[in-house]
Design a protein around this motif. Structure first.
Motif, PDB file in Angstrom:
ATOM      1  N   ARG A  78      11.558   5.079   3.302  1.00 41.33           N
ATOM      2  CA  ARG A  78      11.816   6.363   2.658  1.00 41.33           C
ATOM      3  C   ARG A  78      10.596   6.837   1.873  1.00 41.33           C
ATOM      4  O   ARG A  78      10.270   8.031   1.878  1.00 41.33           O
ATOM      5  CB  ARG A  78      13.017   6.239   1.716  1.00 41.33           C
ATOM      6  CG  ARG A  78      13.332   7.526   0.956  1.00 41.33           C
ATOM      7  CD  ARG A  78      14.440   7.312  -0.045  1.00 41.33           C
ATOM      8  NE  ARG A  78      14.088   6.292  -1.020  1.00 41.33           N
ATOM      9  CZ  ARG A  78      13.298   6.518  -2.082  1.00 41.33           C
ATOM     10  NH1 ARG A  78      12.790   7.717  -2.289  1.00 41.33           N
ATOM     11  NH2 ARG A  78      13.039   5.541  -2.933  1.00 41.33           N
ATOM     12  N   LEU A  79       9.921   5.916   1.197  1.00 39.81           N
ATOM     13  CA  LEU A  79       8.738   6.288   0.414  1.00 39.81           C
ATOM     14  C   LEU A  79       7.675   6.916   1.300  1.00 39.81           C
ATOM     15  O   LEU A  79       7.084   7.944   0.959  1.00 39.81           O
ATOM     16  CB  LEU A  79       8.170   5.054  -0.295  1.00 39.81           C
ATOM     17  CG  LEU A  79       9.063   4.359  -1.321  1.00 39.81           C
ATOM     18  CD1 LEU A  79       8.362   3.139  -1.894  1.00 39.81           C
ATOM     19  CD2 LEU A  79       9.467   5.320  -2.425  1.00 39.81           C
ATOM     20  N   VAL A  80       7.417   6.306   2.441  1.00 40.19           N
ATOM     21  CA  VAL A  80       6.393   6.823   3.341  1.00 40.19           C
ATOM     22  C   VAL A  80       6.808   8.182   3.898  1.00 40.19           C
ATOM     23  O   VAL A  80       5.988   9.094   4.042  1.00 40.19           O
ATOM     24  CB  VAL A  80       6.118   5.824   4.487  1.00 40.19           C
ATOM     25  CG1 VAL A  80       5.159   6.416   5.516  1.00 40.19           C
ATOM     26  CG2 VAL A  80       5.542   4.529   3.927  1.00 40.19           C
ATOM     27  N   GLY A  81       8.086   8.338   4.197  1.00 44.53           N
ATOM     28  CA  GLY A  81       8.569   9.603   4.731  1.00 44.53           C
ATOM     29  C   GLY A  81       8.425  10.760   3.771  1.00 44.53           C
ATOM     30  O   GLY A  81       8.374  11.919   4.197  1.00 44.53           O
ATOM     31  N   GLU A  82       8.318  10.470   2.481  1.00 45.30           N
ATOM     32  CA  GLU A  82       8.204  11.519   1.478  1.00 45.30           C
ATOM     33  C   GLU A  82       6.753  11.847   1.108  1.00 45.30           C
ATOM     34  O   GLU A  82       6.507  12.783   0.348  1.00 45.30           O
ATOM     35  CB  GLU A  82       8.962  11.106   0.212  1.00 45.30           C
ATOM     36  CG  GLU A  82      10.478  11.006   0.421  1.00 45.30           C
ATOM     37  CD  GLU A  82      11.197  10.466  -0.797  1.00 45.30           C
ATOM     38  OE1 GLU A  82      10.509   9.982  -1.724  1.00 45.30           O
ATOM     39  OE2 GLU A  82      12.438  10.514  -0.818  1.00 45.30           O
ATOM     40  N   LEU A  83       5.801  11.088   1.615  1.00 45.23           N
ATOM     41  CA  LEU A  83       4.403  11.323   1.278  1.00 45.23           C
ATOM     42  C   LEU A  83       3.890  12.591   1.949  1.00 45.23           C
ATOM     43  O   LEU A  83       4.271  12.907   3.081  1.00 45.23           O
ATOM     44  CB  LEU A  83       3.539  10.133   1.710  1.00 45.23           C
ATOM     45  CG  LEU A  83       3.759   8.819   0.954  1.00 45.23           C
ATOM     46  CD1 LEU A  83       2.946   7.699   1.598  1.00 45.23           C
ATOM     47  CD2 LEU A  83       3.391   8.959  -0.516  1.00 45.23           C
TER      48      LEU A  83
ATOM     49  N   ALA B 292       0.833  -1.210   0.000  1.00 46.09           N
ATOM     50  CA  ALA B 292       0.000   0.000   0.000  1.00 46.09           C
ATOM     51  C   ALA B 292       0.865   1.256   0.000  1.00 46.09           C
ATOM     52  O   ALA B 292       0.562   2.235  -0.686  1.00 46.09           O
ATOM     53  CB  ALA B 292      -0.926  -0.005   1.210  1.00 46.09           C
ATOM     54  N   ALA B 293       1.951   1.240   0.759  1.00 43.41           N
ATOM     55  CA  ALA B 293       2.851   2.398   0.807  1.00 43.41           C
ATOM     56  C   ALA B 293       3.475   2.650  -0.560  1.00 43.41           C
ATOM     57  O   ALA B 293       3.600   3.797  -1.005  1.00 43.41           O
ATOM     58  CB  ALA B 293       3.933   2.177   1.856  1.00 43.41           C
ATOM     59  N   ALA B 294       3.889   1.578  -1.236  1.00 45.12           N
ATOM     60  CA  ALA B 294       4.495   1.725  -2.554  1.00 45.12           C
ATOM     61  C   ALA B 294       3.485   2.231  -3.577  1.00 45.12           C
ATOM     62  O   ALA B 294       3.803   3.064  -4.426  1.00 45.12           O
ATOM     63  CB  ALA B 294       5.088   0.391  -3.011  1.00 45.12           C
TER      64      ALA B 294
END
Length: 472
Positions: free
Chosen positions: A411-416, A314-316
């Motif tokens: 890292r992906l979640v941190g950039e949302l 889901a995060a991706a």
């Protein structure tokens, strides 16, 4: 002495913030670590936990108005501590109230404090002739700024008149058509699809949402993954993605806690449930299959919910270009730390008989009583023919080995920039709670005591509440 509760700084450039919602009220008994209020900035919304246990007093931080960082918004009195009422302060977002202290008894003071609450609900706060205290989500504020729209001219349909994305989009669409925005929500959606360009993150042809009518939705036959509408309803859909070894039906116990008629779509990942024959070469293939399925359903935007492996997927998906993700709720998600209990992933993947299935399911929870016999038997029946065992054993070797995870979404979640909530069990034996330390402050982290790897089962009422807060 009592513990001071202040408005914290959650962004580097933050000077003021707004309390969008108090979870507790004056006089409530609270415990340290419990969610106390939600703070909203232009960039994000997050929950602030109680810094101590005791009785909540002198709640001076009003909802929906600007409050200076570091200003006291309440006090927590320990058991036996003497309580002294404090006058409201301008820094905490309240108007000054003049009281003749010589003629006020303690009961009168309590009455006046209650009346001050009524005044705050009835009258907008005005400073220098400018209206303040407009309730709006961070996304709505950003969209309004980009469109040059004055939020004070809109009427929100959310709790306490909170303005959301849809109200802003309707107003922008109305301005472009040169006519008043349509009032009924069902009429607004098609108009928006015609009047507004597709979001930059959505491929052509996906700008139009599924109908907001509650009629049964069609299930495309060309979707790569099995999916089912677990609930019909109006508005932006919720997409549920299960964890390793599970299937979409595992979400039903939590859905029973949600009264709102929101549309909910459940997916079966490759090698699971109705998608057991779909083979995935690795994590990226899982993500691609989910994105293709969302595209086949014609869904342009949605709220994403994922558990364990499904949380990482889901995060991706939320960070990709296929879907305009409105929010993200991750339940004991993978991909935030290197290690994982591969004893479980290997053991459960091979399990086909009920005793083995029961033993591994009990490994997932802090209290085995949280899993009903019916849930265990249904899981065992679905695995009895060995097809899922074979598919998941193969997939598990592609995703995990030697106690490690082969993917990373931290890292992906941190950039949302969308609202993100992460729910973790303090007694999780599969994915450690320590993986979630050090995340950006705008991400709301909820760690539940006496809870294992399945908070959506063990704390389903609380997880359902958190989901309602995201989709409202």
């Amino acid at each position: 002495m009592p513990t001071e509760v202040i408005l914290p700084k959650v962004d580097m450039d933050m000077a003021t913030g707004q309390i969008s919602r108090w979870f507790r009220k004056e006089g409530d008994q609270i415990r340290k670590g419990e969610p106390l209020f939600e703070i909203e900035t232009d960039k994000a919304a997050m929950e602030v936990d109680a810094p101590a246990s005791g009785t909540l007093r002198n709640v001076t931080g009003a909802e929906g108005v600007d409050i200076a960082v570091g200003a006291p918004v309440a006090w927590i009195y320990a058991e036996g501590e003497r309580f002294e009422a404090a006058a409201p302060t301008a820094d905490a977002g309240r108007p000054d109230v003049e009281v003749d202290s010589g003629s006020v008894t303690p009961n009168d003071a309590a009455m006046l404090a209650g009346r001050a609450e009524d005044i705050l609900q009835e009258t907008p706060v005005v400073a220098g002739g400018e209206r303040r205290g407009v309730r709006a989500t961070p996304l709505a504020r950003r969209l309004a700024r980009e469109a040059g729209l004055d939020l004070s001219t809109l009427t929100g349909r959310g709790p306490c008149g909170r303005i959301g994305r849809e109200e802003v989009e309707e107003a922008v669409a109305s301005a472009r058509r040169g006519a008043a925005a349509p009032k009924p929500e069902a009429a607004a959606k098609p108009a928006l699809a015609a009047a507004l360009p597709a979001p930059a993150s959505v491929p052509a042809g996906l700008a139009e949402q599924p109908s907001t009518a509650s009629a049964p939705r069609t299930v495309p036959t060309d979707a790569p993954l099995h999916a089912a509408w677990l609930r019909e309803g109006a508005g932006t859909p919720v997409i549920l993605i299960h964890g390793f070894g599970s299937e979409l039906a595992s979400w039903r116990p939590m859905l029973a806690e949600i009264a709102e008629a929101m549309p909910v779509l459940g997916l079966d990942l490759p090698g699971h449930g109705g998608s057991v024959d779909r083979v995935a070469s690795g994590f990226d293939d899982l993500v691609a299959a989910v994105e293709e399925t969302i595209r086949a359903h014609g869904i342009a935007s949605a709220h994403l919910v994922g558990h364990s492996l499904g949380g990482a997927v889901a995060a991706a998906v939320a960070s990709g270009i296929t879907l305009d993700a409105r929010s993200l709720l991750l339940v004991a998600p993978g991909g935030f730390g290197p290690d994982i209990d591969t004893g479980f992933t290997d053991g459960f993947a091979r399990a086909t008989q009920e005793p083995a299935v029961r033993a591994w399911l009990h490994h997932l929870v802090a209290d085995p009583a949280a899993l009903s016999d019916g849930f265990v038997r249904a899981t065992a029946r679905a695995r009895a023919d060995g097809r899922q065992a074979s598919a998941q054993t193969d997939l598990g070797h592609r995703l995990f080995s030697n106690g490690t995870q082969h993917f990373d979404v931290r890292r992906l979640v941190g950039e949302l920039s969308i609202p993100v909530k992460i729910v973790v069990g303090a007694e999780d034996r599969v994915v450690s709670a320590r993986h979630f330390a050090g995340l950006p402050g705008r991400i709301a982290l909820h760690i539940f005591a006496r809870t294992g790897h399945m908070p959506q089962i063990e704390q389903r009422a609380e997880v359902a509440r958190l989901l309602r807060e995201l989709v409202r």
